[in-house]
Scaffold this active site. Structure first.
Site, PDB file in Angstrom:
ATOM      1  N   TYR A 146       0.857  -1.187   0.000  1.00  0.00           N
ATOM      2  CA  TYR A 146       0.000   0.000   0.000  1.00  0.00           C
ATOM      3  C   TYR A 146       0.894   1.238   0.000  1.00  0.00           C
ATOM      4  O   TYR A 146       1.791   1.359   0.845  1.00  0.00           O
ATOM      5  CB  TYR A 146      -0.927   0.042   1.224  1.00  0.00           C
ATOM      6  N   ASP A 247       9.342   3.055   1.177  1.00  0.00           N
ATOM      7  CA  ASP A 247       8.212   3.808   1.712  1.00  0.00           C
ATOM      8  C   ASP A 247       8.133   3.513   3.217  1.00  0.00           C
ATOM      9  O   ASP A 247       7.627   2.467   3.622  1.00  0.00           O
ATOM     10  CB  ASP A 247       6.935   3.383   0.975  1.00  0.00           C
ATOM     11  N   LYS A 276       3.086  10.191   7.933  1.00  0.00           N
ATOM     12  CA  LYS A 276       2.374   9.754   9.141  1.00  0.00           C
ATOM     13  C   LYS A 276       2.949  10.310  10.452  1.00  0.00           C
ATOM     14  O   LYS A 276       2.624  11.428  10.819  1.00  0.00           O
ATOM     15  CB  LYS A 276       2.277   8.228   9.146  1.00  0.00           C
TER      16      LYS A 276
END
Ligand SMILES: *Cc1c(COP(=O)(O)O)cnc(C)c1O
Length: 426
Positions: A146, A247, A276
């Site tokens: 993702y 990532d 995040k």
């Protein structure tokens, strides 16, 4: 609007993430948050097991983080980053360069994780273009990943759960290797790298970069894999002249037990995506870091500039709170906290393994995952958790937690007990 009305306005007019406006599931109104607790409008307090999608590592309403924003607010909330600069962005960049592996020394600020992935993809393509390899425009990744919801990011998400079918005519086509099966706590299986190796060997001339989430695949399935896979990927990337984008939007800032997950494999990427937890969950901010090799190649060849520049690039409030959050993390005994959480999750969640409803239990750092045999009714299971005073938001057949690092033993125990009780009742 009174309470009834604003909630029904929400139901009828406001999209929530991945939501329906025909039959919207219940949403819980939150009026404040403090430490690890979310306070609902009816006064009920919930222990947060999600860190607001893995961001709020220090918990909520932290005096130091509040102060950082207030101090900056008194100076300026925002200025454009084109032709202007400011201390919060430069100080944060200096910090990021210092705490990430050495060759990563340039920072591109943007507003969200998805955009930092777009930027990483563009950097990789523009790097090869600058060096005279304009045909290198494809990406290679693994299934169950993702990387975000925008088009470039979506094109490297798992093709099935990322619903590539619906957008098949607008999504660029990339290469997908099988996701590694060897887990972090298991022996490395040589077969795991085969599919990746075949793809990179056959398509090296078109592949600009490999993009992966190191060690932990997050929203694509909460899978944890063996660090050896990452080392193999890195070797193959070097051998075949392909850049490696890691990532670390979900894994960065301590979540897996090291500041960055790639450290556990001893692998250094050419491009690193952060987001995040970067601001401790206060504001939306992300960063794409790269090496001098990449930044110099892009900047010294036509068109001579990197082709991206968001309006809110380097927002001073976000940069200030990010710097405060990273400093707070580094000053705290974070490794100790994560390993205590890891041990507690291992001890308590292992009870679940015996339940007939459970297919698998896995833990890495401050991440605990219980995979169920069948997907539960999410609104119903969420309601059960709320009744037990905890905030957990499962997806598909995955009940997982990523609590704030400041969570106390008893609070975490309440979360894991609730998980065991709720799953047993299914
Ligand atoms: C959340 C996430 C993203 C997307 O970040 P947004 O801020 O939601 O755009 C990308 N990659 C990973 C690994 C993520 O966990």
């Amino acid at each position: 609007m009174n309470n009834e009305t604003w909630l029904s306005f929400d139901k009828a007019h406001v999209w929530h993430p991945y939501s329906s406006l025909v039959d919207p599931p219940p949403v819980y109104p939150v009026v404040s948050a403090e430490g690890v607790y979310l306070t609902l409008e009816n006064g009920q307090k919930l222990i947060d097991g999600m860190s607001s999608w893995w961001c709020a590592i220090h918990g909520y309403n932290h005096p130091k983080l509040n102060q950082a924003i207030q101090d900056q607010l008194n100076k300026m909330a925002h200025i454009m980053f084109g032709g202007l600069t400011h201390r919060p962005a430069v100080d944060l960049a200096e910090m990021l360069v210092k705490i990430t592996p050495e060759p990563l020394e340039t920072v591109f600020f943007c507003d969200s994780g998805s955009v930092s992935v777009e930027v990483a993809i563009k950097m990789a393509i523009q790097y090869w273009y600058a060096l005279g390899f304009p045909q290198k425009q494809r990406l290679l990744t693994i299934r169950s990943g993702y990387h975000g919801d925008t088009f470039g990011a979506m094109s490297v998400c798992d093709p099935v759960s990322g619903m590539h079918n619906m957008f098949s005519h607008v999504l660029p086509k990339h290469y997908f290797a099988d996701a590694p099966k060897s887990r972090n706590d298991e022996e490395w299986d040589e077969n795991d790298i085969r599919s990746f190796q075949t793809l990179i060997e056959s398509h090296r001339q078109e592949i600009a970069a490999v993009i992966l989430e190191p060690l932990l695949q997050g929203a694509g399935g909460m899978r944890i894999y063996c660090p050896e896979y990452l080392r193999r990927v890195k070797k193959l990337c070097e051998k075949h002249s392909v850049l490696l984008i890691l990532d670390e939007i979900a894994t960065g800032f301590g979540r897996t037990g090291t500041l960055f997950a790639c450290e556990q494999a001893g692998v250094i990427p050419d491009v690193l995506c952060l987001g995040k937890a970067l601001t401790g969950g206060y504001m939306s901010l992300a960063a794409t870091m790269t090496t001098k090799q990449v930044s110099q190649a892009i900047s010294s060849n036509s068109p001579g500039v990197f082709m991206h520049g968001p309006t809110f690039m380097g927002n001073p409030l976000a940069c200030s709170v990010a710097l405060a959050s990273i400093s707070l993390l580094l000053e705290s005994p974070w490794q100790e906290k994560i390993s205590r959480i890891e041990k507690q999750l291992n001890d308590s969640l292992s009870t679940c393994e015996k339940l007939p409803q459970v297919a698998d239990v896995r833990v890495l750092g401050a991440v605990g995952v219980v995979e169920l045999v069948e997907s539960p009714n999410i609104p119903q299971i969420q309601k059960q958790f709320v009744e037990k005073g905890v905030w957990i938001r499962p997806f598909r057949n995955l009940v997982y937690i990523m609590p704030p690092y400041i969570i106390k033993t008893q609070e975490l125990e309440q979360i894991t007990n609730s998980i065991i009780e709720v799953i047993s009742s299914l």
